[in-house]
Motif scaffolding. Structure first.
Motif, PDB file in Angstrom:
ATOM      1  N   VAL A  61       5.611  -4.218  -7.274  1.00 50.95           N
ATOM      2  CA  VAL A  61       4.550  -4.269  -6.364  1.00 50.95           C
ATOM      3  C   VAL A  61       3.228  -3.962  -7.084  1.00 50.95           C
ATOM      4  CG1 VAL A  61       5.749  -4.259  -4.233  1.00 50.95           C
ATOM      5  CG2 VAL A  61       4.988  -1.975  -5.243  1.00 50.95           C
ATOM      6  N   MET A  62       2.157  -4.613  -6.901  1.00 50.18           N
ATOM      7  CA  MET A  62       1.039  -4.256  -7.495  1.00 50.18           C
ATOM      8  C   MET A  62      -0.201  -4.078  -6.672  1.00 50.18           C
ATOM      9  SD  MET A  62      -0.903  -6.316 -10.564  1.00 50.18           S
ATOM     10  CE  MET A  62      -2.484  -5.648 -11.321  1.00 50.18           C
ATOM     11  N   ALA A 121      -0.105  -7.861  -5.026  1.00 52.26           N
ATOM     12  CA  ALA A 121       1.103  -8.744  -5.238  1.00 52.26           C
ATOM     13  C   ALA A 121       2.316  -8.195  -5.155  1.00 52.26           C
ATOM     14  CB  ALA A 121       0.750  -9.778  -6.539  1.00 52.26           C
ATOM     15  N   VAL A 122       3.435  -9.270  -4.875  1.00 52.72           N
ATOM     16  CA  VAL A 122       4.548  -8.903  -4.923  1.00 52.72           C
ATOM     17  C   VAL A 122       5.308  -9.852  -6.167  1.00 52.72           C
ATOM     18  CG1 VAL A 122       7.050  -8.806  -3.627  1.00 52.72           C
ATOM     19  CG2 VAL A 122       4.808  -8.325  -2.391  1.00 52.72           C
ATOM     20  N   THR A 123       6.181  -9.176  -6.889  1.00 48.58           N
ATOM     21  CA  THR A 123       6.789 -10.162  -8.056  1.00 48.58           C
ATOM     22  C   THR A 123       8.173  -9.853  -7.814  1.00 48.58           C
ATOM     23  OG1 THR A 123       4.838  -9.866  -9.362  1.00 48.58           O
ATOM     24  CG2 THR A 123       7.048 -10.423 -10.482  1.00 48.58           C
ATOM     25  N   LEU A 124       8.950 -10.871  -7.913  1.00 43.76           N
ATOM     26  CA  LEU A 124      10.476 -10.902  -7.869  1.00 43.76           C
ATOM     27  C   LEU A 124      10.941 -11.895  -9.265  1.00 43.76           C
ATOM     28  CD1 LEU A 124      13.137 -10.350  -6.590  1.00 43.76           C
ATOM     29  CD2 LEU A 124      12.937 -12.389  -5.521  1.00 43.76           C
ATOM     30  N   ARG A 125      11.771 -11.001 -10.162  1.00 39.98           N
ATOM     31  CA  ARG A 125      12.267 -11.674 -11.233  1.00 39.98           C
ATOM     32  C   ARG A 125      13.283 -12.841 -11.014  1.00 39.98           C
ATOM     33  NH1 ARG A 125      13.762  -7.320 -13.774  1.00 39.98           N
ATOM     34  NH2 ARG A 125      16.125  -7.700 -13.645  1.00 39.98           N
ATOM     35  N   LEU A 126      13.206 -13.690 -11.629  1.00 45.06           N
ATOM     36  CA  LEU A 126      14.143 -15.183 -11.304  1.00 45.06           C
ATOM     37  C   LEU A 126      15.372 -14.913 -12.141  1.00 45.06           C
ATOM     38  CD1 LEU A 126      11.715 -17.973 -10.585  1.00 45.06           C
ATOM     39  CD2 LEU A 126      12.747 -16.499  -8.835  1.00 45.06           C
ATOM     40  N   PHE A 185       8.686 -15.056  -9.518  1.00 44.04           N
ATOM     41  CA  PHE A 185       7.936 -15.446  -8.437  1.00 44.04           C
ATOM     42  C   PHE A 185       7.017 -14.229  -8.069  1.00 44.04           C
ATOM     43  CE2 PHE A 185       7.895 -14.441  -3.879  1.00 44.04           C
ATOM     44  CZ  PHE A 185       7.306 -15.589  -3.488  1.00 44.04           C
ATOM     45  N   ALA A 186       5.817 -14.850  -7.674  1.00 48.32           N
ATOM     46  CA  ALA A 186       4.758 -13.685  -7.416  1.00 48.32           C
ATOM     47  C   ALA A 186       4.139 -14.451  -6.122  1.00 48.32           C
ATOM     48  CB  ALA A 186       3.906 -13.423  -8.714  1.00 48.32           C
ATOM     49  N   LEU A 187       3.901 -13.315  -5.229  1.00 50.76           N
ATOM     50  CA  LEU A 187       3.251 -13.777  -4.052  1.00 50.76           C
ATOM     51  C   LEU A 187       1.904 -12.779  -4.014  1.00 50.76           C
ATOM     52  CD1 LEU A 187       2.973 -14.814  -1.092  1.00 50.76           C
ATOM     53  CD2 LEU A 187       3.712 -12.674  -0.328  1.00 50.76           C
ATOM     54  N   ILE A 188       0.641 -13.482  -3.864  1.00 53.40           N
ATOM     55  CA  ILE A 188      -0.417 -13.012  -3.865  1.00 53.40           C
ATOM     56  C   ILE A 188      -0.654 -12.497  -2.273  1.00 53.40           C
ATOM     57  CG2 ILE A 188      -2.844 -12.775  -4.160  1.00 53.40           C
ATOM     58  CD1 ILE A 188      -0.828 -13.231  -6.604  1.00 53.40           C
ATOM     59  N   THR A 242       0.696  -0.967  -0.014  1.00 58.12           N
ATOM     60  CA  THR A 242      -0.138   0.171   0.267  1.00 58.12           C
ATOM     61  C   THR A 242       0.925   1.380   0.045  1.00 58.12           C
ATOM     62  OG1 THR A 242      -1.839  -1.069   1.260  1.00 58.12           O
ATOM     63  CG2 THR A 242      -1.907   1.115   1.293  1.00 58.12           C
ATOM     64  N   ARG A 243       1.984   1.263   0.776  1.00 55.75           N
ATOM     65  CA  ARG A 243       2.897   2.395   0.770  1.00 55.75           C
ATOM     66  C   ARG A 243       3.425   2.495  -0.639  1.00 55.75           C
ATOM     67  NH1 ARG A 243       4.267  -0.113   5.629  1.00 55.75           N
ATOM     68  NH2 ARG A 243       6.405  -0.596   4.966  1.00 55.75           N
ATOM     69  N   HIS A 244       3.880   1.621  -1.293  1.00 49.94           N
ATOM     70  CA  HIS A 244       4.687   1.728  -2.428  1.00 49.94           C
ATOM     71  C   HIS A 244       4.323   1.570  -3.694  1.00 49.94           C
ATOM     72  CE1 HIS A 244       8.380   2.146   0.069  1.00 49.94           C
ATOM     73  NE2 HIS A 244       7.737   1.350   0.898  1.00 49.94           N
ATOM     74  N   ALA A 245       2.880   1.041  -3.763  1.00 44.93           N
ATOM     75  CA  ALA A 245       2.278   0.705  -5.100  1.00 44.93           C
ATOM     76  C   ALA A 245       1.401   1.866  -5.579  1.00 44.93           C
ATOM     77  CB  ALA A 245       1.502  -0.642  -5.029  1.00 44.93           C
TER      78      ALA A 245
END
Length: 291
Positions: A29-30, A95-100, A47-50, A12-15
């Motif tokens: 972040v989304m 969601a948070v997404t991290l490129r592999l 990798f994406a965490l919901i 919420t702070r950064h998206a």
């Protein structure tokens, strides 16, 4: 679940509305309060965490649904059809997404010897969904917290990202992720063919040539490609074509036949038929929809 709340607060702070890159390369972040209609996309290795809301993703003939505390992993470029099915002002989709990145996984495997598990004898799918463990949620929460402190992010971000990769390597999808970091793995060979199709999706496709690119016989290549992507090479190419066509129609290309030809279709009727089968609507309807 307290750490999941910390993750939601950090998002919420950064998206901004939609997908937002962060100060850490490869981390996004989304956040959105809106659901949407199914649309085509290409998942890159990530990798994406919901953290909130619900999403559907269709890959091949399978439909996956995932929500808070669940994550997805893609290890090659995968054409999918997806949409957010639950999101509102009270409970946004987050969601948070991290490129592999292969070099970082390879470095971690080299330094640690990797998880002590035998290499699988069978092919592995390039897509998986799982539940995030408490240690994985904790590492993600700490990485997002560093975004509030740029100096700390510069000093500590790479170390926490490395911890996240280790949690993934030792988790349910670890065997597949491990292949990203091995230069001569079956995944590495298949990735060369996948990239050729993505770069030349509008051109005729010859499976024997792709098999040579992957250093496999045609029959072995076809079997491993199907297991990896849940599609045959021709189905993979078709989905790339249709995803690209939809994007062009949504961005102002109104001549349906011309769009079909531009992505590789020689028959307008075949293009319209396959487009409707995938997206549930006709190309002309997409082209005339309000922007």
């Amino acid at each position: 679940m307290d750490r999941l709340l910390d993750i939601k607060n950090a998002i919420t702070r950064h998206a901004r509305d939609g997908l937002t890159p962060t100060a850490l390369p490869g981390l996004s972040v989304m956040r959105t309060t809106r659901t949407n209609q199914p649309s085509g996309d290409v998942l890159e290795p990530a990798f994406a965490l919901i953290a909130g809301g619900l999403k559907h993703t269709a890959l091949g003939g399978e439909v996956y649904e995932y929500g808070p505390g669940e994550y997805l992993v893609a290890t090659v470029d995968l054409p999918v059809v997806g949409n957010i099915i639950a999101a509102d002002e009270d409970d946004p989709f987050m969601a948070v997404t991290l490129r592999l990145q292969p070099d970082r996984i390879a470095s971690l495997l080299l330094d640690t010897g990797g998880p002590h598990r035998p290499a699988p004898a069978h092919s592995l799918s390039a897509f998986g969904v799982g539940h995030a463990s408490p240690p994985l949620l904790d590492a993600i929460a700490r990485l997002l917290a560093l975004l509030d402190h740029p100096a700390d992010l510069a000093a500590l971000g790479a170390g926490v990202e490395r911890e996240i990769l280790w949690r993934l390597l030792t988790g349910p999808q670890g065997a597949t992720i491990r292949q990203i970091g091995i230069a001569d793995s079956r995944l590495a060979h298949l990735t060369r063919a996948v990239r050729w199709i993505r770069d030349h999706y509008s051109e005729p496709l010859r499976v024997p040539d792709l098999a040579t690119t992957a250093a496999m016989s045609p029959s072995v290549f076809h079997r491993h490609f199907l297991t990896l992507t849940s599609m045959t090479p021709l189905e993979y190419q078709k989905q790339l074509r249709l995803n690209e066509a939809r994007m062009r129609l949504l961005t102002g290309h109104h001549d349906v036949a011309e769009v079909g030809f531009s992505v590789g279709y020689s028959s307008p009727s075949q293009f319209s038929r396959e487009y409707r089968r995938m997206f549930g609507t006709t190309p002309s309807h997409t082209a005339s929809a309000p922007r």
